[in-house]
Design an enzyme around this catalytic site. Structure first.
Site, PDB file in Angstrom:
ATOM      1  N   LYS A 235       7.098  -2.983   8.266  1.00  0.00           N
ATOM      2  CA  LYS A 235       7.454  -2.438   6.726  1.00  0.00           C
ATOM      3  C   LYS A 235       6.932  -3.305   5.505  1.00  0.00           C
ATOM      4  O   LYS A 235       6.794  -2.761   4.582  1.00  0.00           O
ATOM      5  CB  LYS A 235       8.891  -2.055   6.814  1.00  0.00           C
ATOM      6  CG  LYS A 235       9.992  -3.151   6.475  1.00  0.00           C
ATOM      7  CD  LYS A 235      11.451  -2.594   6.345  1.00  0.00           C
ATOM      8  CE  LYS A 235      12.475  -3.400   6.763  1.00  0.00           C
ATOM      9  NZ  LYS A 235      13.722  -3.055   6.698  1.00  0.00           N
ATOM     10  N   ARG A 236       6.734  -4.405   5.971  1.00  0.00           N
ATOM     11  CA  ARG A 236       6.127  -5.261   4.768  1.00  0.00           C
ATOM     12  C   ARG A 236       4.656  -4.939   4.379  1.00  0.00           C
ATOM     13  O   ARG A 236       4.317  -5.008   3.223  1.00  0.00           O
ATOM     14  CB  ARG A 236       6.301  -6.895   5.177  1.00  0.00           C
ATOM     15  CG  ARG A 236       7.517  -7.439   4.258  1.00  0.00           C
ATOM     16  CD  ARG A 236       8.227  -8.805   4.806  1.00  0.00           C
ATOM     17  NE  ARG A 236       8.911  -8.173   5.929  1.00  0.00           N
ATOM     18  CZ  ARG A 236       8.922  -8.538   7.149  1.00  0.00           C
ATOM     19  NH1 ARG A 236       8.047  -9.241   7.755  1.00  0.00           N
ATOM     20  NH2 ARG A 236       9.874  -8.194   8.227  1.00  0.00           N
TER      21      ARG A 236
END
Ligand code: GLU
Length: 469
Positions: A235-236
């Site tokens: 998700k980063r």
């Protein structure tokens, strides 16, 4: 035996596309087997216990077609805490688990390695429970644990290589591994279909099922989802939130069709197929166990095809959240009262063939609703070269005199204006397009001018002329 599957997300504030894929696979499997789909929110991490996050999960599921009210749940892992503790207690009472007061440092010092697992130091010390004492599962010294996996065959694990793992922390709270098993057990889950990332947990969990005296479920570990560099979607780094795709204007049908292609394909040489075909043809056992590439470009192309396949009125309806500003992304640049539904309906079929995600509708049509167009200065600089001023003058004059304001006449008139200057239509069109729409690309120009109307077109041509030498 009724098949019971579950989708068990941990709330994180967003809905991972890989999770959506697993949810759909569970959903279809349950449907095919005449079984039950259960939703369980794994909310035991207190920091993750936010009601809006649960709401996010429910609405993301709704969006991809797993609608609330049509499945069992949601249950919450935290509600089953009593059962988790009772199971830990049973495992202790039956001698399958023991208390341990070793610190990490002590274990490392004994083994001389930072990475070694637990060495069983407290196995036979018979420690009673106490503050700071973890409960560890006594794994068998011999034999193997064979996981029956519908996708991966029978991954087999040597028991002696599985350390005595912790099942309850020093404060008495059961860990995820145990809570997850106990929940599956209390909910009568028969098939655990989940992400490959959990496969290393599975032999431990299966040992817990055995130790608690219940037949373990059948497992299916669906492939990890990776980006173009073959890295697990993070998700980063990657766009992983289902909500982000929804808000950008991916159609739910396109999205769920694409998600089902991660590791599987329908029969024949096709990828875009109606959901009913997927529901009929999908086979868990046919899922490819290798990592599945989440190809955003392909998804985009897919979505474009889905958009083009919509009947025009459905396309118009689908665009509304972006046109009215109710989509959760930036509102359009015009005021609600400036929006003209008829003008939009007139250009909608032209826009439909040109956009790949619904939010792209806004920059394609904003010139119709704003008093003056939003000028893209780079496009302006490119289009308004020497001679542009004269061309705009000539176009203004010819358009003022035009008898019938229709796309065909607008085109032939500008063609003639260009020809007088030795310009092909494309070249003659560029300054007019930027003057009227503010952009160098967009909907077909002459249809756009027809819808915009004579007065506004002429006003924009004149306004642009004022800026030129
Ligand atoms: N809550 C776990 C997760 O979100 C799922 C565990 C499972 O499916 O068994 O990764």
């Amino acid at each position: 035996m009724t098949v019971r599957v579950r989708f068990a997300p941990s709330p994180t504030g967003m809905f991972h596309v890989g999770g959506a894929r697993s949810a759909l696979q569970n959903w279809i499997y349950a449907k095919q087997q005449g079984g039950v789909f259960v939703l369980r929110v794994e909310d035991t991490d207190a920091a993750r216990n936010r009601p809006e996050w649960t709401e996010g999960i429910l609405s993301a599921l709704d969006w991809i077609g797993i609608e609330r009210g049509t499945y069992e749940g949601p249950y919450f892992q935290s509600q089953n805490a009593g059962e988790h503790r009772a199971a830990a207690q049973r495992l202790h009472d039956s001698g399958r688990a023991y208390y341990c007061d070793c610190t990490r440092e002590a274990v490392q010092a004994r083994s001389g390695s930072q990475y070694a697992g637990y060495d069983g130091f407290c196995r036979d010390r018979g420690l009673p429970p106490g503050e700071g004492r973890a409960l560890r599962f006594r794994t068998p010294d011999e034999g193997t644990t064979v996981v029956v996996d519908l996708i991966r065959g029978e991954p087999t694990f040597e028991n002696r290589l599985i350390e005595d793992f912790v099942i309850a922390r020093g404060d008495g709270s059961p860990v995820f591994l145990l809570a997850n098993v106990v929940d599956d057990m209390t909910m009568g889950i028969t098939h655990v279909i989940r992400a490959e990332e959990h496969l290393p947990n599975t032999p431990k969990q299966q040992l817990l099922w055995d130790a608690l005296g219940v037949k373990p479920p059948v497992w299916a570990h669906v492939p990890v989802v990776v980006n173009e560099k073959r890295q697990k979607l993070s998700k980063r780094r990657d766009k992983v939130a289902l909500e982000a795709y929804r808000d950008e204007g991916y159609l739910a049908d396109a999205m769920r069709n694409y998600l089902m292609l991660l590791g599987w394909a329908p029969s024949g040489d096709r990828e875009i197929v109606p959901w009913s075909v997927i529901e009929e043809e999908f086979r868990l056992a046919e899922v490819n166990p290798s990592p599945a590439f989440f190809d955003e470009k392909k998804l985009r192309a897919f979505n474009g095809e889905y958009i083009r396949a919509l009947p025009v009125p459905e396309f118009v309806a689908a665009c509304q959240p972006w046109l009215t500003g109710t989509a959760t992304i930036a509102p359009p640049p015009w005021q609600p009262e400036q929006f003209d539904a008829d003008a939009f309906a007139a250009v909608a079929p032209l826009a439909q063939t040109r956009i790949a995600v619904l939010s792209e509708i806004v920059p394609n049509v904003d010139f119709l609703f704003l008093d003056s167009p939003l000028i893209d200065e780079a496009a302006w600089a490119k289009a308004m070269k020497e001679g542009a001023g004269e061309l705009l003058d000539a176009a203004t004059a010819a358009y003022t005199a035009l008898e019938s304001w229709d796309a065909e006449s607008l085109k032939s008139t500008l063609e003639a204006v260009g020809a007088e200057r030795g310009l092909k239509l494309g070249k003659a069109q560029a300054p007019v397009r930027v003057a009227v729409t503010g952009r160098s690309v967009g909907l077909p120009l002459f249809e756009s001018l027809e819808v915009l109307g004579r007065e506004r077109t002429l006003a924009r041509l004149r306004a642009a002329r004022v800026r030129l030498p």
